[in-house]
Write a protein that holds these residues in place. Structure first.
Motif, PDB file in Angstrom:
ATOM      1  N   GLU A 232       0.845  -1.194   0.000  1.00  0.00           N
ATOM      2  CA  GLU A 232       0.000   0.000   0.000  1.00  0.00           C
ATOM      3  C   GLU A 232       0.883   1.247   0.000  1.00  0.00           C
ATOM      4  OE1 GLU A 232      -2.612  -0.244   3.315  1.00  0.00           O
ATOM      5  OE2 GLU A 232      -3.758  -1.941   2.513  1.00  0.00           O
ATOM      6  N   ASN A 233       0.328   2.352  -0.466  1.00  0.00           N
ATOM      7  CA  ASN A 233       1.092   3.593  -0.544  1.00  0.00           C
ATOM      8  C   ASN A 233       1.478   4.085   0.854  1.00  0.00           C
ATOM      9  OD1 ASN A 233       0.552   3.445  -3.247  1.00  0.00           O
ATOM     10  ND2 ASN A 233      -0.901   5.138  -3.290  1.00  0.00           N
ATOM     11  N   PRO A 234       2.776   4.232   1.137  1.00  0.00           N
ATOM     12  CA  PRO A 234       3.174   4.813   2.421  1.00  0.00           C
ATOM     13  C   PRO A 234       2.825   6.304   2.443  1.00  0.00           C
ATOM     14  CG  PRO A 234       4.974   3.580   1.384  1.00  0.00           C
ATOM     15  CD  PRO A 234       3.930   3.793   0.339  1.00  0.00           C
ATOM     16  N   TRP A 235       2.164   6.745   3.506  1.00  0.00           N
ATOM     17  CA  TRP A 235       1.793   8.148   3.570  1.00  0.00           C
ATOM     18  C   TRP A 235       2.892   8.975   4.237  1.00  0.00           C
ATOM     19  CZ3 TRP A 235      -1.191   4.515   6.460  1.00  0.00           C
ATOM     20  CH2 TRP A 235      -0.987   4.555   7.837  1.00  0.00           C
TER      21      TRP A 235
ATOM     22  N   THR B 180       1.622   3.245  -5.933  1.00  0.00           N
ATOM     23  CA  THR B 180       1.723   4.289  -6.952  1.00  0.00           C
ATOM     24  C   THR B 180       2.450   5.540  -6.474  1.00  0.00           C
ATOM     25  OG1 THR B 180      -0.438   5.175  -6.298  1.00  0.00           O
ATOM     26  CG2 THR B 180      -0.398   3.544  -8.097  1.00  0.00           C
ATOM     27  N   ARG B 181       2.527   5.748  -5.152  1.00  0.00           N
ATOM     28  CA  ARG B 181       3.216   6.927  -4.650  1.00  0.00           C
ATOM     29  C   ARG B 181       3.803   6.644  -3.271  1.00  0.00           C
ATOM     30  NH1 ARG B 181      -0.341  11.525  -5.354  1.00  0.00           N
ATOM     31  NH2 ARG B 181       1.030  12.740  -4.015  1.00  0.00           N
ATOM     32  N   ILE B 182       4.890   7.354  -2.974  1.00  0.00           N
ATOM     33  CA  ILE B 182       5.531   7.252  -1.668  1.00  0.00           C
ATOM     34  C   ILE B 182       5.518   8.644  -1.067  1.00  0.00           C
ATOM     35  CG2 ILE B 182       7.660   6.676  -0.435  1.00  0.00           C
ATOM     36  CD1 ILE B 182       8.326   4.796  -2.770  1.00  0.00           C
ATOM     37  N   GLY B 183       4.914   8.796   0.096  1.00  0.00           N
ATOM     38  CA  GLY B 183       4.671  10.097   0.688  1.00  0.00           C
ATOM     39  C   GLY B 183       5.922  10.820   1.149  1.00  0.00           C
TER      40      GLY B 183
END
Length: 286
Positions: A9-12, A32-35
């Motif tokens: 899951e995307n790390p926030w 899809t994105r790394i916070g």
């Protein structure tokens, strides 16, 4: 083997900031994105593997990950915001798999990695290329009358990085810079550039190939001394496999190996001499 931690899951933002016990990280397909600052100050991280689905690495996502040495992309390099890899000064290896020749995007994060880098590119066609990007060195020069400082670069690193565009690599320009690297860089760096291009000659022109070979021939004694010092047996195997060592050079290498107490190196060169110069007069002796 180091423990691998997987994320699906995307790390926030700041989710794992400063966390310990994360040596090897793999982001699974679907991330899809790394916070921002998600893994900031995680100094035990050594390797990161990014999925093809990754689209964005936000600013300072891996800030101050000082143990990080390998960054691996399983697809095109995503958009990378400023500071994502700031203070990651121990990164040595960047690997890009299933790369498209006209969509590499390595330039996205190179400005933050000023140290010498070993780059591996495996294209969709299964062809492979390897590059050495020398370190970039800067100095701030005071202009007292104007009360300002100007930044000046040293060495060949900044010029090599200019060959890596936002989408493609200028292979011809990269090879042309070798003469500058020979003047400005250490023998270890120049050898790394030549070795990678000869071993993986992707888009390597014959003229450039000859230039790399000439450098190795001319510096073989120093190269053999470096092998004995560093015990780089892969380099020794490459030189022997390509039959780049002359008989006098092999004899010199055996003498160096004996002096440095490197029996493996001496044995390899002795066997190389027996096969490569079987028809020649004389023998190579330990």
């Amino acid at each position: 083997m180091k423990q691998e931690v997987q994320y699906k899951e995307n790390p926030w933002e700041r989710q794992y900031y400063g966390e310990k016990g994360l040596p090897v990280i793999r982001f699974l397909e679907g991330v899809t994105r790394i916070g921002a600052y998600a893994f900031g100050e995680c100094r035990e991280i050594t390797e990161i593997t990014m999925p093809k689905s990754l689209q964005l690495i936000e600013g300072h996502a891996f800030y101050n990950c000082r143990g990080l040495h390998t960054i691996r992309f399983l697809g095109a390099v995503p958009e990378i915001e400023d500071g994502a890899f700031k203070n990651c000064g121990n990164v040595k290896y960047v690997e890009l798999f299933e790369a498209e020749e006209k969509d590499i995007r390595l330039k996205n994060f190179l400005p933050e990695l000023e140290q010498e880098l070993s780059v591996r590119l495996v294209f969709i066609s299964k062809e492979e290329a390897r590059l050495c990007l020398p370190k970039t060195s800067y100095a701030f020069i005071a202009n007292e009358p104007a009360r300002m400082f100007s930044e000046e670069s040293y060495g060949s690193g900044v010029y090599y990085r200019q060959c890596v565009g936002r989408s493609e690599i200028d292979w011809s320009r990269y090879d042309e810079l070798f003469l500058m690297a020979c003047r400005e860089e250490t023998i270890q760096t120049a050898l790394s550039i030549a070795r990678k291009r000869l071993e993986f000659p992707y888009r390597l022109a014959e003229r450039s190939k000859d230039r790399y070979l000439e450098y190795i021939y001319d510096h073989m004694p120093k190269i053999l001394e470096e092998i004995a010092r560093s015990e780089d047996w892969k380099l020794l195997s490459f030189l022997c496999g390509q039959k780049l060592i002359t008989k006098p050079q092999a004899e010199f290498g055996i003498a160096v190996a004996n002096q440095k107490e490197r029996p493996y190196m001496a044995g390899c060169l002795l066997e190389y001499g027996r096969t490569a110069f079987a028809a020649a007069r004389g023998r190579i002796e330990l």
